[in-house]
Design an enzyme around this catalytic site. Structure first.
Site, PDB file in Angstrom:
ATOM      1  N   LYS A  42      16.042  51.923 -21.617  1.00 56.77           N
ATOM      2  CA  LYS A  42      16.100  50.840 -20.612  1.00 56.77           C
ATOM      3  C   LYS A  42      16.961  49.693 -21.154  1.00 56.77           C
ATOM      4  CE  LYS A  42      11.774  48.948 -22.459  1.00 56.77           C
ATOM      5  NZ  LYS A  42      10.324  48.858 -22.267  1.00 56.77           N
ATOM      6  N   ARG A 136       0.045  44.458 -16.567  1.00 52.71           N
ATOM      7  CA  ARG A 136       1.322  44.240 -15.876  1.00 52.71           C
ATOM      8  C   ARG A 136       1.462  45.294 -14.778  1.00 52.71           C
ATOM      9  NH1 ARG A 136       5.782  44.391 -20.631  1.00 52.71           N
ATOM     10  NH2 ARG A 136       5.180  46.564 -20.387  1.00 52.71           N
ATOM     11  N   TYR A 258      29.838  20.117 -30.664  1.00 52.40           N
ATOM     12  CA  TYR A 258      29.213  19.297 -29.620  1.00 52.40           C
ATOM     13  C   TYR A 258      28.113  18.409 -30.188  1.00 52.40           C
ATOM     14  CZ  TYR A 258      31.427  21.875 -25.789  1.00 52.40           C
ATOM     15  OH  TYR A 258      32.327  22.424 -24.908  1.00 52.40           O
ATOM     16  N   MET A 306      29.690  28.003 -26.231  1.00 57.01           N
ATOM     17  CA  MET A 306      29.668  29.195 -25.377  1.00 57.01           C
ATOM     18  C   MET A 306      30.476  30.347 -25.964  1.00 57.01           C
ATOM     19  SD  MET A 306      30.698  29.698 -21.366  1.00 57.01           S
ATOM     20  CE  MET A 306      29.543  28.503 -20.728  1.00 57.01           C
TER      21      MET A 306
HETATM   22  C1  LIG Z   1       9.743  49.385 -23.460  1.00 58.06           C
HETATM   23  C2  LIG Z   1       8.657  50.370 -23.410  1.00 58.06           C
HETATM   24  C3  LIG Z   1       8.500  51.302 -24.437  1.00 58.06           C
HETATM   25  C4  LIG Z   1       9.307  51.254 -25.714  1.00 58.06           C
HETATM   26  O1  LIG Z   1       8.779  50.249 -26.545  1.00 58.06           O
HETATM   27  P1  LIG Z   1       9.360  49.919 -27.994  1.00 58.06           P
HETATM   28  O2  LIG Z   1       8.457  48.882 -28.529  1.00 58.06           O
HETATM   29  O3  LIG Z   1      10.747  49.414 -27.783  1.00 58.06           O
HETATM   30  O4  LIG Z   1       9.337  51.180 -28.775  1.00 58.06           O
HETATM   31  C5  LIG Z   1       7.527  52.284 -24.277  1.00 58.06           C
HETATM   32  N1  LIG Z   1       6.735  52.309 -23.181  1.00 58.06           N
HETATM   33  C6  LIG Z   1       6.842  51.407 -22.186  1.00 58.06           C
HETATM   34  C7  LIG Z   1       5.925  51.486 -21.017  1.00 58.06           C
HETATM   35  C8  LIG Z   1       7.799  50.399 -22.271  1.00 58.06           C
HETATM   36  O5  LIG Z   1       7.887  49.480 -21.305  1.00 58.06           O
END
Ligand SMILES: *Cc1c(COP(=O)(O)O)cnc(C)c1O
Length: 363
Positions: A42, A136, A258, A306
Site C-alpha cells: 500500500k 478502525r 528563512y 521547499m
Molecule cells: C499496513 C498494514 C499492515 C502492514 O503493517 P507493517 O507494520 O508495515 O508491517 C498489515 N496489516 C494491515 C491491516 C495494515 O493496515
C-alpha cells in the site's frame, strides 16, 4: 529531456535496492514458517514504487499482496498476475464488479459489506476482518455475535482468511498483543473454519504464538526496524542522495535561510542541497540532523525550505558543487530521520515525493 546530461538535473535521487527488499522478504519467510508471507505494498509500496517492488517480490515467489484501496490494486494487477491481491480498506459500495473482473479480494469489515459481497455473486473470495482492538475497520464484537448466531450470513462467501491487525506489535511487552491474539482466537472459533492472518512486520518477531496462515509485513520489507530498541534485523533498502547545487563562504554572525534561525559562530562554508520539504524531507528536520559525506556527518543548519536544504561543510573541504550528500542510507536510516522529525519511519518513506527520480538496483 533528451538535452539533459546523464542522470538529469534532479536535486535529489532515490536509490531503491530491490534485491534488499527480496532479501528482507526471505528473512521474514524464514521467521514465519507457519504460513506464507505476503507483501504489503500500500502507499505505493511505502513510497518506494509499487510496480517494481511487486515485480521483484513476485519473481522471488511472493504470491499474496495487500494494498489499501482498489485503485492501488488495479495499478499492480498485471505485475502479480496469478497472486492473491487484496484491498485492506473495506468494500466501497458500487465497486463489486471491478473487484470481480480483476480477481481482487476485498477485506470485508462489517455486516453491510458482507451482505453486499454475498449479493455480488455466489462463492467469490473475500477476507473477513475482525476488530480486536484497533477500532478502525473490521467486524466489531456486536457484529461478531450476529455472525455467530447466523452462520448463513457467511455461507455465500468463499472465505479465504479471517484477519485482524495488531495495535502495538512493535512494543513487544505490551499486554495488548496477547489480549488481541486471544480475542482473535475466540472470534475465529465462533466463525466457520477458515485460514487466519495475524502478524504485521513486528508481529512476526513476537514469537511463534503470533504465527498464522498468512503474515502481512510491510515496513520490514523496506528496511524499517520491526524490533525498535534492538538491532535492526532487516537490510537497508533506500538511499536518498542530495546534490550540492552551490557552495559559499559566510563570515561569523551571518545567518542562513528563512527567518535567520541559525547564524555562523565562525567563518563558515555552506553547501546548498537540492532537496527540501516538497521532496518529503521534512521541515521539522531543521537544525536536527546531519547528512553524510564519505561516511562523515555534515550538520544541517537553518530552515529546511521547499526545494533546498543547507549544510555546514566547513570541516569537509572536499565538498564542491556537484557532490552528493547522503540524506538517507547506510549511515542514516528512515528510523533515525523519523526520530529527528518526531514521526515514524513509515511516514518518512511514504513522504518521499515523486519529484525525486527513483533508481532501482538489483533483483
Ligand atoms: C499496513 C498494514 C499492515 C502492514 O503493517 P507493517 O507494520 O508495515 O508491517 C498489515 N496489516 C494491515 C491491516 C495494515 O493496515
Amino acid at each position: 529531456m533528451a538535452d539533459l546530461p546523464p542522470g538529469g538535473s534532479a536535486g535529489g535521487i532515490l536509490h531503491v535496492d530491490l534485491s534488499a527488499i527480496v532479501a528482507n522478504w526471505r528473512l521474514l519467510c524464514a521467521r514465519h514458517p507457519m504460513g506464507p508471507v505476503a507483501g504489503v505494498v500500500k502507499g505505493d509500496a511505502y513510497g518506494l514504487g509499487a510496480i517494481p517492488v511487486c515485480r521483484a517480490l513476485y519473481a522471488a515467489g511472493c504470491r499474496h499482496f495487500f494494498v489499501a484501496v482498489l485503485e492501488e490494486a488495479l495499478a499492480i494487477r498485471d505485475s502479480v498476475p496469478d497472486a492473491m491481491l487484496s484491498v485492506l480498506g473495506g468494500l466501497i459500495p458500487g465497486t463489486e464488479a471491478t473487484y470481480i473482473a480483476h480477481r481482487i479480494v476485498p477485506v470485508l469489515g462489517s455486516l453491510a459489506e458482507i451482505a453486499a459481497w454475498t449479493a455480488a455473486g455466489p462463492s467469490i473470495p473475500a477476507i473477513l476482518h475482525i476488530d480486536t482492538g484497533m477500532a478502525r475497520l473490521g467486524v466489531d464484537a456486536g457484529e461478531l455475535k450476529v455472525l455467530h448466531d447466523n452462520p448463513d450470513l457467511l455461507a455465500g462467501i468463499d472465505l479465504r482468511y479471517i484477519a485482524t491487525h495488531l495495535v502495538s506489535a512493535e512494543a513487544a511487552h505490551d499486554p495488548l498483543n496477547h489480549d488481541q491474539r486471544h480475542r482473535f482466537e475466540a472470534a475465529c472459533k465462533s466463525l466457520p473454519a477458515a485460514p487466519r492472518s495475524l502478524a504485521n512486520s513486528s508481529g512476526i518477531f513476537l514469537g511463534e504464538a503470533f504465527g498464522s496462515d498468512l503474515a502481512r509485513p510491510g515496513a520490514a520489507l523496506y528496511g524499517i526496524n520491526p524490533t525498535p530498541g534492538q538491532p535492526n534485523p532487516m537490510r537497508p533498502v533506500v538511499r536518498l542522495m542530495g546534490r550540492v547545487l552551490a557552495v559559499r563562504d559566510i563570515p561569523t554572525g551571518a545567518s542562513v535561510g528563512y527567518n535567520a534561525t541559525w547564524a555562523a559562530a565562525r567563518p563558515t562554508r555552506i553547501a546548498t542541497v537540492g532537496v527540501g520539504y516538497a521532496d518529503g524531507w521534512h521541515r521539522r528536520l531543521s537544525g536536527r540532523c546531519n547528512a553524510f559525506f564519505d561516511g562523515a556527518p555534515v550538520p544541517l543548519v537553518g530552515r529546511v525550505s521547499m526545494d533546498l536544504t543547507t549544510f555546514d561543510i566547513t570541516d569537509h573541504p572536499a565538498i564542491a558543487p556537484g557532490a552528493w550528500l547522503e540524506l538517507l542510507g547506510p549511515h542514516q536510516s528512515a528510523d533515525d530521520i523519523a526520530l529527528a522529525a518526531g514521526t515514524n519511519g513509515y511516514e518518512v518513506l511514504t513522504s518521499l515525493a515523486l519529484r525525486l527520480p527513483r533508481v532501482y538496483e538489483g533483483a
